[in-house]
Design an enzyme around this catalytic site. Structure first.
Site, PDB file in Angstrom:
ATOM      1  N   ARG A 106       0.858  -1.174   0.000  1.00 49.42           N
ATOM      2  CA  ARG A 106       0.000   0.000   0.000  1.00 49.42           C
ATOM      3  C   ARG A 106       0.901   1.233   0.000  1.00 49.42           C
ATOM      4  O   ARG A 106       1.994   1.223   0.576  1.00 49.42           O
ATOM      5  CB  ARG A 106      -0.902   0.022   1.234  1.00 49.42           C
ATOM      6  CG  ARG A 106      -1.825  -1.183   1.358  1.00 49.42           C
ATOM      7  CD  ARG A 106      -2.606  -1.149   2.661  1.00 49.42           C
ATOM      8  NE  ARG A 106      -3.491  -2.305   2.803  1.00 49.42           N
ATOM      9  CZ  ARG A 106      -3.141  -3.457   3.356  1.00 49.42           C
ATOM     10  NH1 ARG A 106      -1.899  -3.618   3.830  1.00 49.42           N
ATOM     11  NH2 ARG A 106      -4.001  -4.459   3.447  1.00 49.42           N
TER      12      ARG A 106
ATOM     13  N   LYS B  15      -2.177  -2.814   7.876  1.00 53.30           N
ATOM     14  CA  LYS B  15      -3.336  -2.445   8.684  1.00 53.30           C
ATOM     15  C   LYS B  15      -3.319  -3.194  10.013  1.00 53.30           C
ATOM     16  O   LYS B  15      -2.958  -4.361  10.072  1.00 53.30           O
ATOM     17  CB  LYS B  15      -4.628  -2.766   7.924  1.00 53.30           C
ATOM     18  CG  LYS B  15      -4.840  -1.902   6.679  1.00 53.30           C
ATOM     19  CD  LYS B  15      -6.157  -2.247   6.005  1.00 53.30           C
ATOM     20  CE  LYS B  15      -6.402  -1.368   4.797  1.00 53.30           C
ATOM     21  NZ  LYS B  15      -7.681  -1.682   4.115  1.00 53.30           N
TER      22      LYS B  15
ATOM     23  N   HIS C 288      -4.379   2.413  -5.324  1.00 56.00           N
ATOM     24  CA  HIS C 288      -4.134   0.969  -5.246  1.00 56.00           C
ATOM     25  C   HIS C 288      -3.812   0.345  -6.609  1.00 56.00           C
ATOM     26  O   HIS C 288      -3.642  -0.875  -6.692  1.00 56.00           O
ATOM     27  CB  HIS C 288      -5.365   0.255  -4.677  1.00 56.00           C
ATOM     28  CG  HIS C 288      -5.319   0.097  -3.183  1.00 56.00           C
ATOM     29  ND1 HIS C 288      -4.323   0.636  -2.391  1.00 56.00           N
ATOM     30  CD2 HIS C 288      -6.157  -0.546  -2.323  1.00 56.00           C
ATOM     31  CE1 HIS C 288      -4.557   0.327  -1.137  1.00 56.00           C
ATOM     32  NE2 HIS C 288      -5.661  -0.390  -1.059  1.00 56.00           N
TER      33      HIS C 288
ATOM     34  N   ARG D 229      -0.740  -1.842  -6.752  1.00 52.51           N
ATOM     35  CA  ARG D 229      -0.963  -3.007  -5.878  1.00 52.51           C
ATOM     36  C   ARG D 229      -1.849  -4.022  -6.592  1.00 52.51           C
ATOM     37  O   ARG D 229      -1.574  -5.229  -6.566  1.00 52.51           O
ATOM     38  CB  ARG D 229      -1.587  -2.535  -4.575  1.00 52.51           C
ATOM     39  CG  ARG D 229      -1.916  -3.616  -3.555  1.00 52.51           C
ATOM     40  CD  ARG D 229      -2.334  -2.933  -2.255  1.00 52.51           C
ATOM     41  NE  ARG D 229      -3.002  -3.815  -1.320  1.00 52.51           N
ATOM     42  CZ  ARG D 229      -2.383  -4.599  -0.429  1.00 52.51           C
ATOM     43  NH1 ARG D 229      -1.062  -4.628  -0.411  1.00 52.51           N
ATOM     44  NH2 ARG D 229      -3.069  -5.337   0.411  1.00 52.51           N
TER      45      ARG D 229
ATOM     46  N   HIS E  47      -3.372  -9.727   3.250  1.00 58.72           N
ATOM     47  CA  HIS E  47      -4.810  -9.874   3.467  1.00 58.72           C
ATOM     48  C   HIS E  47      -5.071 -10.838   4.610  1.00 58.72           C
ATOM     49  O   HIS E  47      -4.459 -11.905   4.679  1.00 58.72           O
ATOM     50  CB  HIS E  47      -5.492 -10.410   2.199  1.00 58.72           C
ATOM     51  CG  HIS E  47      -5.592  -9.395   1.103  1.00 58.72           C
ATOM     52  ND1 HIS E  47      -5.773  -9.723  -0.224  1.00 58.72           N
ATOM     53  CD2 HIS E  47      -5.549  -8.030   1.138  1.00 58.72           C
ATOM     54  CE1 HIS E  47      -5.827  -8.627  -0.949  1.00 58.72           C
ATOM     55  NE2 HIS E  47      -5.694  -7.591  -0.147  1.00 58.72           N
TER      56      HIS E  47
ATOM     57  N   TYR F 153      -9.058 -11.090  -7.190  1.00 61.84           N
ATOM     58  CA  TYR F 153      -8.103 -10.904  -8.281  1.00 61.84           C
ATOM     59  C   TYR F 153      -8.155 -12.051  -9.279  1.00 61.84           C
ATOM     60  O   TYR F 153      -7.767 -11.891 -10.431  1.00 61.84           O
ATOM     61  CB  TYR F 153      -6.681 -10.774  -7.728  1.00 61.84           C
ATOM     62  CG  TYR F 153      -6.478  -9.523  -6.921  1.00 61.84           C
ATOM     63  CD1 TYR F 153      -6.276  -8.293  -7.542  1.00 61.84           C
ATOM     64  CD2 TYR F 153      -6.499  -9.556  -5.531  1.00 61.84           C
ATOM     65  CE1 TYR F 153      -6.103  -7.141  -6.796  1.00 61.84           C
ATOM     66  CE2 TYR F 153      -6.326  -8.404  -4.785  1.00 61.84           C
ATOM     67  CZ  TYR F 153      -6.126  -7.204  -5.421  1.00 61.84           C
ATOM     68  OH  TYR F 153      -5.969  -6.071  -4.680  1.00 61.84           O
TER      69      TYR F 153
END
Length: 307
Positions: free
Chosen positions: A150, A181, A252, A255, A278, A287
């Site tokens: 990110r 995160k 993003h 990414r 994730h 994806y």
């Protein structure tokens, strides 16, 4: 009781939204637009009285909208219609609610936008390597695409985080430590292009800015402070306008491109999950939908019965 027309019901409903619910002018305008279209559709079908509307009429309208509007717009219009008829029955203006069993269509998952390999190459080549800003921006772009990080994760890096990864004494097997995160830590591989670009920035570029400040940040601005997310994205957007004109980018985009290209190259989805940080593989699996065109192309090329 005089039959209430659709136009009258809409007028009463919009007045209610404005006066009693204090709805913003922008939202009120959207409701008015959606309900005006709805009234015109019903009028074309010979329906002008609110109590004559049936569930089939509303479904037919949604189908018509779906032929020319995005799913999100159809869902919004359906919500407006449901609210209109619920208001009619609650206020005693109509005898029934024909929209009570009408549900907004489920919106499909929004596929992330990814650049093609050629577009990525063009974007990475856009910064001017003879200028300090260009050396910095080249390192930033290589790091974003080379790690799938990110943009905030990259801009939070300090010089000490990368010193052991670049230069003549660097360990090519060492990975880059990122903090994602929820302060979740992960280690990602760092490719040779990203290593070389970071090394060039540290050796030939950063000193032009860092002497004006004392920040430990890896990426610094012209005043010597840590490069902000807004400034970094403004630079990337400017490069995109010339390198990949007409392509819409988001913070993003690189990414997304990183993940998509890994899957196109045969990477396992759970490996990509770890690389992206994730928490759930479900997030990463979106994806796999992006690569359907690639899979179809492979099938058509390789399978003897494809044609």
């Amino acid at each position: 009781m005089v039959a209430l027309g659709i136009d009258g019901l809409v007028t009463n409903f919009l007045d209610h939204l404005q006066v009693e619910r204090g709805m913003s002018p922008h939202t009120l305008s959207a409701y008015r637009r959606d309900l005006t279209r709805y009234g015109e559709f019903l009028a074309d079908r010979g329906i002008v009285e609110a109590d004559r509307v049936t569930p089939a009429d509303i479904t037919a309208y949604a189908v018509t909208l779906g032929e020319r509007l995005a799913p999100a717009s159809v869902a919004r219009a359906t919500v407006a219609i449901r609210s209109l008829h619920r208001f009619g029955i609650e206020e005693g203006l109509t005898a029934g609610d024909p929209a009570v069993d009408i549900k907004p269509a489920r919106q499909g998952k929004r596929l992330p936008k990814a650049l093609s390999l050629d577009q990525v190459q063009a974007l990475l080549a856009a910064p001017d390597p003879t200028m300090p800003e260009g050396v910095r921006d080249a390192a930033l772009l290589e790091l974003l695409y080379g790690t799938g990080a990110r943009i905030s994760e990259v801009l939070d890096l300090d010089v000490d985080d990368v010193l052991s990864l670049v230069g003549a004494d660097a360990d090519p097997a060492a990975g880059l430590r990122l903090i994602g995160k929820g302060d979740k830590e992960r280690i990602v591989p760092l490719g040779s292009y990203a290593r070389a670009a970071i090394d060039a920035w540290l050796v030939r570029g950063r000193e032009h800015f860092a002497i004006r400040g004392s920040t430990p940040a890896l990426f610094v601005n012209a005043r010597g402070g840590r490069l902000s997310r807004q400034s970094a994205w403004a630079r990337i957007t400017a490069y995109a306008e010339t390198a990949v004109p007409g392509v819409e980018l988001s913070p993003h985009t690189l990414r997304h491109s990183y993940a998509t290209h890994l899957l196109d190259g045969g990477a396992d989805v759970r490996v990509v999950q770890e690389l992206l940080g994730h928490a759930s593989v479900t997030t990463t699996q979106i994806y796999t939908m992006v690569t359907v065109d690639h899979l179809r192309e492979t099938y058509l090329t390789a399978h003897p019965r494809a044609y």
